[in-house]
Design an enzyme around this catalytic site. Structure first.
Site, PDB file in Angstrom:
ATOM      1  N   TYR A   1      52.278  40.231  34.657  1.00 43.84           N
ATOM      2  CA  TYR A   1      51.128  40.797  35.367  1.00 43.84           C
ATOM      3  C   TYR A   1      51.568  41.968  36.252  1.00 43.84           C
ATOM      4  O   TYR A   1      50.975  43.054  36.212  1.00 43.84           O
ATOM      5  CB  TYR A   1      50.513  39.682  36.213  1.00 43.84           C
ATOM      6  CG  TYR A   1      49.264  40.030  36.979  1.00 43.84           C
ATOM      7  CD1 TYR A   1      48.020  40.031  36.361  1.00 43.84           C
ATOM      8  CD2 TYR A   1      49.318  40.320  38.345  1.00 43.84           C
ATOM      9  CE1 TYR A   1      46.861  40.314  37.082  1.00 43.84           C
ATOM     10  CE2 TYR A   1      48.167  40.599  39.065  1.00 43.84           C
ATOM     11  CZ  TYR A   1      46.939  40.599  38.434  1.00 43.84           C
ATOM     12  OH  TYR A   1      45.806  40.877  39.141  1.00 43.84           O
TER      13      TYR A   1
ATOM     14  N   LYS B   1      50.468  45.935  36.179  1.00 43.70           N
ATOM     15  CA  LYS B   1      49.758  46.543  37.310  1.00 43.70           C
ATOM     16  C   LYS B   1      50.547  47.753  37.839  1.00 43.70           C
ATOM     17  O   LYS B   1      49.946  48.745  38.261  1.00 43.70           O
ATOM     18  CB  LYS B   1      49.510  45.496  38.400  1.00 43.70           C
ATOM     19  CG  LYS B   1      48.554  44.375  37.958  1.00 43.70           C
ATOM     20  CD  LYS B   1      47.176  44.905  37.557  1.00 43.70           C
ATOM     21  CE  LYS B   1      46.176  43.802  37.282  1.00 43.70           C
ATOM     22  NZ  LYS B   1      44.836  44.285  36.920  1.00 43.70           N
TER      23      LYS B   1
ATOM     24  N   VAL C   1      42.016  37.721  46.042  1.00 41.44           N
ATOM     25  CA  VAL C   1      40.550  37.833  46.133  1.00 41.44           C
ATOM     26  C   VAL C   1      39.938  36.537  45.594  1.00 41.44           C
ATOM     27  O   VAL C   1      40.423  35.978  44.598  1.00 41.44           O
ATOM     28  CB  VAL C   1      40.047  39.043  45.316  1.00 41.44           C
ATOM     29  CG1 VAL C   1      38.531  39.179  45.452  1.00 41.44           C
ATOM     30  CG2 VAL C   1      40.741  40.324  45.762  1.00 41.44           C
TER      31      VAL C   1
HETATM   32  P1  NAD Z   1      38.075  37.114  36.963  1.00 38.71           P
HETATM   33  O1  NAD Z   1      38.993  36.315  36.113  1.00 38.71           O
HETATM   34  O2  NAD Z   1      36.949  36.422  37.627  1.00 38.71           O
HETATM   35  O3  NAD Z   1      37.458  38.341  36.147  1.00 38.71           O
HETATM   36  C1  NAD Z   1      38.126  38.988  35.099  1.00 38.71           C
HETATM   37  C2  NAD Z   1      37.091  39.478  34.113  1.00 38.71           C
HETATM   38  O4  NAD Z   1      37.769  40.184  33.070  1.00 38.71           O
HETATM   39  C3  NAD Z   1      36.326  38.316  33.453  1.00 38.71           C
HETATM   40  O5  NAD Z   1      34.955  38.587  33.427  1.00 38.71           O
HETATM   41  C4  NAD Z   1      36.933  38.259  32.066  1.00 38.71           C
HETATM   42  O6  NAD Z   1      36.059  37.741  31.073  1.00 38.71           O
HETATM   43  C5  NAD Z   1      37.238  39.734  31.840  1.00 38.71           C
HETATM   44  N1  NAD Z   1      38.199  39.918  30.748  1.00 38.71           N
HETATM   45  C6  NAD Z   1      39.348  39.242  30.510  1.00 38.71           C
HETATM   46  N2  NAD Z   1      39.918  39.671  29.382  1.00 38.71           N
HETATM   47  C7  NAD Z   1      39.118  40.655  28.887  1.00 38.71           C
HETATM   48  C8  NAD Z   1      39.170  41.491  27.753  1.00 38.71           C
HETATM   49  N3  NAD Z   1      40.170  41.402  26.858  1.00 38.71           N
HETATM   50  N4  NAD Z   1      38.178  42.395  27.570  1.00 38.71           N
HETATM   51  C9  NAD Z   1      37.164  42.488  28.452  1.00 38.71           C
HETATM   52  N5  NAD Z   1      37.046  41.707  29.537  1.00 38.71           N
HETATM   53  C10 NAD Z   1      38.022  40.802  29.757  1.00 38.71           C
HETATM   54  O7  NAD Z   1      39.035  37.788  38.066  1.00 38.71           O
HETATM   55  P2  NAD Z   1      38.788  39.046  39.046  1.00 38.71           P
HETATM   56  O8  NAD Z   1      39.512  38.763  40.297  1.00 38.71           O
HETATM   57  O9  NAD Z   1      37.359  39.407  39.123  1.00 38.71           O
HETATM   58  O10 NAD Z   1      39.616  40.176  38.284  1.00 38.71           O
HETATM   59  C11 NAD Z   1      39.174  41.526  38.228  1.00 38.71           C
HETATM   60  C12 NAD Z   1      40.368  42.443  38.300  1.00 38.71           C
HETATM   61  O11 NAD Z   1      40.968  42.356  39.581  1.00 38.71           O
HETATM   62  C13 NAD Z   1      41.483  42.122  37.305  1.00 38.71           C
HETATM   63  O12 NAD Z   1      41.997  43.335  36.780  1.00 38.71           O
HETATM   64  C14 NAD Z   1      42.529  41.456  38.153  1.00 38.71           C
HETATM   65  O13 NAD Z   1      43.821  41.575  37.592  1.00 38.71           O
HETATM   66  C15 NAD Z   1      42.375  42.212  39.439  1.00 38.71           C
HETATM   67  N6  NAD Z   1      42.899  41.539  40.626  1.00 38.71           N
HETATM   68  C16 NAD Z   1      42.475  40.302  40.980  1.00 38.71           C
HETATM   69  C17 NAD Z   1      42.971  39.707  42.112  1.00 38.71           C
HETATM   70  C18 NAD Z   1      42.531  38.333  42.567  1.00 38.71           C
HETATM   71  O14 NAD Z   1      43.192  37.747  43.440  1.00 38.71           O
HETATM   72  N7  NAD Z   1      41.433  37.801  42.063  1.00 38.71           N
HETATM   73  C19 NAD Z   1      43.912  40.382  42.899  1.00 38.71           C
HETATM   74  C20 NAD Z   1      44.323  41.651  42.500  1.00 38.71           C
HETATM   75  C21 NAD Z   1      43.810  42.220  41.380  1.00 38.71           C
END
Ligand code: NAD
Length: 256
Positions: free
Chosen positions: A148, A152, A181
């Site tokens: 991951y 990133k 988050v």
């Molecule tokens: P989440 O798992 O709730 O949402 C991720 C979304 O991406 C989901 O709707 C999922 O169906 C979709 N997804 C996954 N694989 C996919 C694909 N191949 N094609 C299209 N859609 C796809 O988590 P989130 O926190 O909302 O994540 C959103 C972004 O934020 C991500 O890029 C994640 O890496 C990043 N992020 C999250 C956090 C955290 O702590 N939640 C922290 C830093 C960064």
């Protein structure tokens, strides 16, 4: 007047979590929104609720990208913004990470972001925006999330190069680097229909109380507001930059 009146924005991974909140906020600020995801039922239901278009898009598939961008243009006649938000996380020490797992994370997080820029940029209106979702792990290491973190970090490289290449058309490209988050990614119990979301969020806040200076995890609505800033004219002179949104986590550690 909304901050995104007249603009059309595609949000990947828009069915839930941060993407859902971005779709909701952008719509409330006047944008036409394309919710793109692999979670078809959830994405379509959200799109219907907020008056958006849902498209099935696996961000790792180039043919899906062409269909999604075409659908946006067919529905709204233009595309002004892209939020590359879709992402997945897998936990493993580097030495224990199977190559398949590493490549799966690369395919979604890194290739997905690359294909988004590659497919959307040629049709984005001049003056458009791209917001790539990186992470705290794009600017700091974190044990057990090597695949991951690698993707990133790569997203920041893509962001900077895209910003340079697209600047002549006034297209701005920036990245968000969220800390923890409160979405299903950091709080999987949000997916458990029997769990109380308020209780699970409180428990997650408790875990991060000592780690994060502001004493809690972030809310997806807070990240959506940063995405709005980077998609609207409020950030008109900003491109190629990573924006950390982490409650002060990256600032350092406290010894008292
Ligand atoms: P989440 O798992 O709730 O949402 C991720 C979304 O991406 C989901 O709707 C999922 O169906 C979709 N997804 C996954 N694989 C996919 C694909 N191949 N094609 C299209 N859609 C796809 O988590 P989130 O926190 O909302 O994540 C959103 C972004 O934020 C991500 O890029 C994640 O890496 C990043 N992020 C999250 C956090 C955290 O702590 N939640 C922290 C830093 C960064």
């Amino acid at each position: 007047m909304g901050k995104l009146d007249g603009r059309v924005v595609l949000v990947t991974g828009g069915a839930r979590g941060q993407g859902e909140q971005e779709a909701r906020l952008f719509r409330a600020e006047g944008a036409e929104v394309v919710v793109a995801d692999v979670l078809d039922d959830q994405g379509a239901a959200l799109a219907e609720e907020i008056g958006a278009l849902y498209v099935h898009l696996d961000v790792g598939r180039e043919d899906d990208w062409h269909s999604a961008v075409r659908a946006a243009q067919d529905a709204y006649g233009r595309l002004d913004g892209l939020v590359n938000n879709a992402g997945i996380l897998r936990f493993n020490a580097l030495v224990d990470t199977p190559l398949d797992e590493f490549m799966q994370v690369v395919q979604v997080n890194q290739v997905g972001c690359f294909l988004g820029v590659k497919t959307a940029a040629p049709v984005l209106a001049d003056g458009g925006t791209i917001v790539n979702t990186a992470s705290y792990t794009a600017v700091a290491g974190m044990a057990a999330v090597g695949s991951y973190a690698a993707t990133k970090h790569a997203i920041l490289g893509l962001t900077r190069v895209a910003a340079l290449e697209l600047a002549p058309r006034g297209i701005r490209v920036n990245a968000m680097c969220p800390g923890a988050v409160d979405t299903a990614m950091s709080n999987p119990s949000l997916l458990d229909p029997d769990a109380d979301p308020e209780e699970t969020s409180k428990a997650l806040d408790g875990l991060y109380r000592k780690l994060v200076p502001l004493g809690r995890v972030g809310r997806p609505e807070e990240v959506a507001r940063l995405a709005l800033f980077l998609t609207s004219d409020d950030s008109s002179y900003i491109t190629g930059q990573p924006f950390v949104i982490d409650g002060g986590w990256l600032a350092g550690v406290s010894i008292i």
